[in-house]
Scaffold this motif. Structure first.
Motif, PDB file in Angstrom:
ATOM      1  N   TYR A 392     -24.946-188.886  92.177  1.00 37.93           N
ATOM      2  CA  TYR A 392     -25.990-189.660  93.024  1.00 37.93           C
ATOM      3  C   TYR A 392     -26.911-189.973  92.129  1.00 37.93           C
ATOM      4  N   LEU A 393     -27.543-191.431  92.014  1.00 41.86           N
ATOM      5  CA  LEU A 393     -28.350-191.964  91.075  1.00 41.86           C
ATOM      6  C   LEU A 393     -29.873-191.787  91.593  1.00 41.86           C
ATOM      7  N   GLY A 394     -29.984-191.429  93.128  1.00 42.31           N
ATOM      8  CA  GLY A 394     -31.331-191.268  93.378  1.00 42.31           C
ATOM      9  C   GLY A 394     -31.776-192.381  94.181  1.00 42.31           C
ATOM     10  N   PHE A 395     -32.885-192.082  94.658  1.00 39.89           N
ATOM     11  CA  PHE A 395     -33.781-193.485  95.361  1.00 39.89           C
ATOM     12  C   PHE A 395     -34.631-194.132  94.494  1.00 39.89           C
ATOM     13  N   HIS A 396     -34.504-195.265  93.883  1.00 38.76           N
ATOM     14  CA  HIS A 396     -35.184-195.941  93.233  1.00 38.76           C
ATOM     15  C   HIS A 396     -35.832-197.401  93.907  1.00 38.76           C
TER      16      HIS A 396
END
Length: 563
Positions: A392-396
Motif C-alpha cells: 500500500y503506497l500510502g496517502f500522498h
C-alpha cells in the motif's frame, strides 16, 4: 516531499545512461538459498512521455546470486537495456517524427509499442507487455528484442496503421501451465468489444475468438485464470477523447464494471467466437488474481482501485489537494489514491450467476492505494495459495491534483484524508480471509515498487519451492529514495521483521520509476524457435507512406532479420 523527485527527474535520466551496475550488501546478510533473477520493467523518461507510463520500455535484471551475471565476487549484477523494438529502432532513425500524447506516442508509421509495463516469464522465455501493444519477447540474458507475438492482423488492431498498429490488449496476459499456451485479449477501443487471443509459443500466428454479446467499456489491464476458466474484467482506465485532441481531462473511471468468465474448453481452434458468463462488480478494479483450483468456484483476489485514476497525469500547472503548486519534478506522474484501499476475495458461480464476497481487507487510517502485489506463481502455488503480499503506497496529497478532485466530486470523501502524508506499508494477507498476518512500514521518504516472491528450496516444478503457496521464501522489493535506490529482501513468513538484507549502488545512484516485476529461476538465452518477424508486418500498407519513410521501415526490418 515523500514522493522521490529522482524517479522522474534529471537524476533518473542520468541513471538510465548507466546500463550496468554492481550492487553491494549494505545491511544484513544475504541468505545462501536465494536463487534466480529478479526482472523489472520501467519506462524510459528520456523519450519525454506526457504520462510517465508511456515511455519506451526498459527491462532490468538483477542476479540474486552474488558474483554471477558479470558481477565480481560478493556483489550483485544489475543489468538494464532499452527493449529495442521496431518502434524504438524507427524512433532512433527519425526522432523528430515521434509525438508524445496523453495516451501514448504516435508517428507517421503508427503507434509506439512501449513494452514497458510487466515482465512475463514462461519457462526459459521472457516477455514484456503493455496495454497498447502486442507482447514482446526479449532474450533473458542480453535483454534484447526477439519478436512481437503474432501477426498484427490476427490481433485485429484497434487502430491500424501503415507499420505500427495500436493493439488494445492487457498488460497482464497469463501462461496456462497445463495447456502450455499464453492467453491474452484484444479490445476495440470504440465499442468495447473484446476477443480472446491464444498463442501456443511457436510460429508466426495467434488464434483469436471474439467474445459473444459482451463488452469491456474501459480497458483490460489484467486478466487471470483458473484451471477451467479465463477471467476478464473491465479495468479502471478511461480514455478521454477531448483530452486526446487537446482538451482538459474531465472523465472519471466507471464506479463498477462487468466481469466475464470464459470456459477454456470452449476456445476451440477455428471456431472464431466464444460465449461467456457475465457478472458485475463494484468498486472498480485494476489488478486481480484467481485461485487456479476452481473446484469450489472461481475465487479471485480483487485489488480495488476506487479513487485511483491512472489516466490522470500531473502537469506543471497543476495544484495539489492543499492548494500548492505541483512540483515540476513530478510532471507525468499519475494521480495517486483519493480513497482508502479496499481488497476483497470474490467468488463467482458460473452456474447461478451469483457473486459472493468471501473476505475483505481495509484500514482507512493506514492502507491507501493498493499498488502492487506478490504471489507464488508456480502451478502449485496458484492452485493452493496461502499468502497475498501487497504494498500500500500510502496517502500522498502532493501527487493528487485538484483536476482529479473535481472529476470525482461526490465519489470521494475528503474528510477521510489523513491529516498528513502517510508512509507505504508492506502487508502479508492470509489468502483465505485477507487477515493481515504481518506488516512492515517504510520510511516516509521511501517509495517501494512491485514486490516479487522467490521460493525457498526446489519443488516439483521449476518455479516451485519446497513449500509452495507464498509463505515459504523471500520477497524482493525495489525501493526508490532520493539518496539512492535499494533492493530490500524480506522473509515472506514474517515481513514485520523488516528487511533481512539490503542491496544498493553507491550513494546518489537512482533509477527511473519501476513498474511491475517478476522472478525467474534461471536466465538462459532465448530458444531457437519460429517466431513472427517484423518483416511479416510490412505489406501494401507501406504505400500509405512517403517513399523515404517506407524505406526506413524496410531498413529496420532488414536489420532485425540479420540478428
Amino acid at each position: 516531499m515523500p514522493v522521490p523527485r529522482s524517479i522522474l527527474g534529471k537524476q533518473a535520466l542520468a541513471a538510465m545512461d548507466v546500463a550496468d551496475m554492481d550492487l553491494d550488501v549494505i545491511a544484513g546478510a544475504w541468505p545462501d538459498d536465494v536463487r534466480g533473477h529478479y526482472v523489472v520493467s520501467t519506462s524510459d523518461q528520456r523519450t519525454r512521455p506526457l504520462h510517465a507510463f508511456f515511455g519506451d520500455g526498459i527491462m532490468a535484471r538483477l542476479s540474486l546470486t552474488p558474483g554471477t551475471g558479470g558481477a565480481p565476487a560478493g556483489r550483485f549484477a544489475w543489468r538494464a537495456r532499452v527493449v529495442d523494438t521496431p518502434s524504438v529502432r524507427l524512433r532512433e532513425k527519425r526522432p523528430d517524427l515521434f509525438t508524445a500524447g496523453p495516451v501514448g506516442t504516435s508517428s507517421p508509421w503508427g503507434f509506439v509499442n512501449a513494452a514497458n509495463t510487466a515482465p512475463l516469464p514462461w519457462g526459459d522465455r521472457l516477455f514484456v507487455t503493455w496495454d497498447a501493444g502486442r507482447p514482446v519477447e526479449v532474450d533473458p540474458v542480453t535483454l534484447e528484442f526477439v519478436a512481437e507475438v503474432g501477426h498484427r492482423d490476427d490481433w485485429k488492431p484497434a487502430m491500424d496503421q501503415a507499420v505500427l498498429p495500436l493493439v488494445s490488449t492487457t498488460a497482464h496476459p497469463v501462461i496456462d501451465p497445463e495447456r502450455g499456451c499464453l492467453w491474452s485479449v484484444s479490445r476495440d477501443v470504440i465499442t468495447g468489444a473484446v476477443a480472446v487471443i491464444g498463442y501456443d509459443g511457436t510460429g508466426t500466428r495467434v488464434q483469436r475468438w471474439d467474445v459473444e454479446n459482451a463488452v469491456l467499456p474501459q480497458a483490460t489491464h489484467t486478466i487471470t485464470q483458473t484451471r477451467d476458466w479465463l477471467v476478464l474484467a473491465d479495468t479502471a482506465y478511461k480514455i478521454d477523447t477531448d483530452e486526446v485532441f487537446g482538451g482538459e481531462r474531465t472523465v472519471a473511471n466507471n464506479p463498477d464494471g462487468p466481469v466475464l468468465l470464459i470456459r477454456k474448453d470452449d476456445l476451440v481452434p477455428g471456431r472464431g467466437t466464444v460465449s461467456c458468463k457475465q457478472f458485475r462488480i463494484a468498486p472498480e478494479v485494476n489488478h486481480f488474481y484467481a485461485r487456479y483450483d476452481d473446484t469450489d468456484g472461481v475465487q479471485v483476489v480483487m485489488e480495488h482501485s476506487e479513487g485511483v485514476d491512472i489516466g490522470m497525469y500531473l502537469r506543471e500547472d497543476d495544484i495539489d489537494v492543499y492548494g500548492r503548486p505541483i512540483d515540476p519534478a513530478l510532471r507525468g506522474m499519475y494521480c495517486h489514491g483519493m480513497t482508502p484501499a479496499l481488497t476483497t476475495v470474490l467468488q463467482f458461480d458460473p452456474e447461478t450467476g451469483q457473486v459472493r464476497e468471501r473476505a475483505r481487507a481495509s484500514d482507512p487510517e493506514r492502507w491507501w492505494q493498493a499498488e502492487l502485489s506478490a504471489i507464488d506463481w508456480c502451478i502449485e502455488g496458484q492452485t493452493d495459495p496461502t499468502r497475498h503480499h501487497l504494498i500500500y503506497l500510502g496517502f500522498h496529497p502532493e501527487a493528487i491534483n485538484q483536476r482529479a478532485m473535481r472529476n470525482y466530486e461526490g465519489r470521494i470523501d475528503p474528510s477521510l484524508f489523513p491529516a498528513e502524508e502517510t508512509p507505504a506499508v508492506l502487508v502479508t494477507h492470509d489468502r483465505e480471509d485477507l487477515k493481515a498476518l504481518s506488516e512492515w512500514t517504510f520510511a516516509l521518504d521511501d517509495y517501494p515498487t512491485s514486490p516479487s516472491f522467490v521460493p525457498r528450496g526446489r519443488g516439483g516444478t521449476r518455479y516451485a519451492g519446497t513449500n509452495p503457496g507464498g509463505h515459504d521464501g523471500y520477497l524482493v522489493v525495489a525501493v526508490h529514495n532520493d539518496d539512492r535506490f535499494r533492493i530490500e529482501l524480506f522473509d515472506a513468513a514474517d515481513v514485520g521483521r523488516g528487511p533481512i538484507s539490503v542491496l544498493a549502488p553507491p550513494n546518489g545512484t537512482t533509477v527511473p520509476f519501476l513498474i511491475h516485476s517478476a522472478w525467474m529461476p534461471e536466465a538462459n538465452p532465448a530458444p531457437n524457435l519460429e517466431r513472427h518477424r517484423f518483416t511479416d508486418d510490412l505489406d501494401v500498407r507501406l504505400d500509405q507512406l512517403d517513399p523515404d519513410l517506407a524505406a526506413t521501415a524496410r531498413e529496420v526490418a532488414a536489420d532485425l532479420d540479420v540478428r
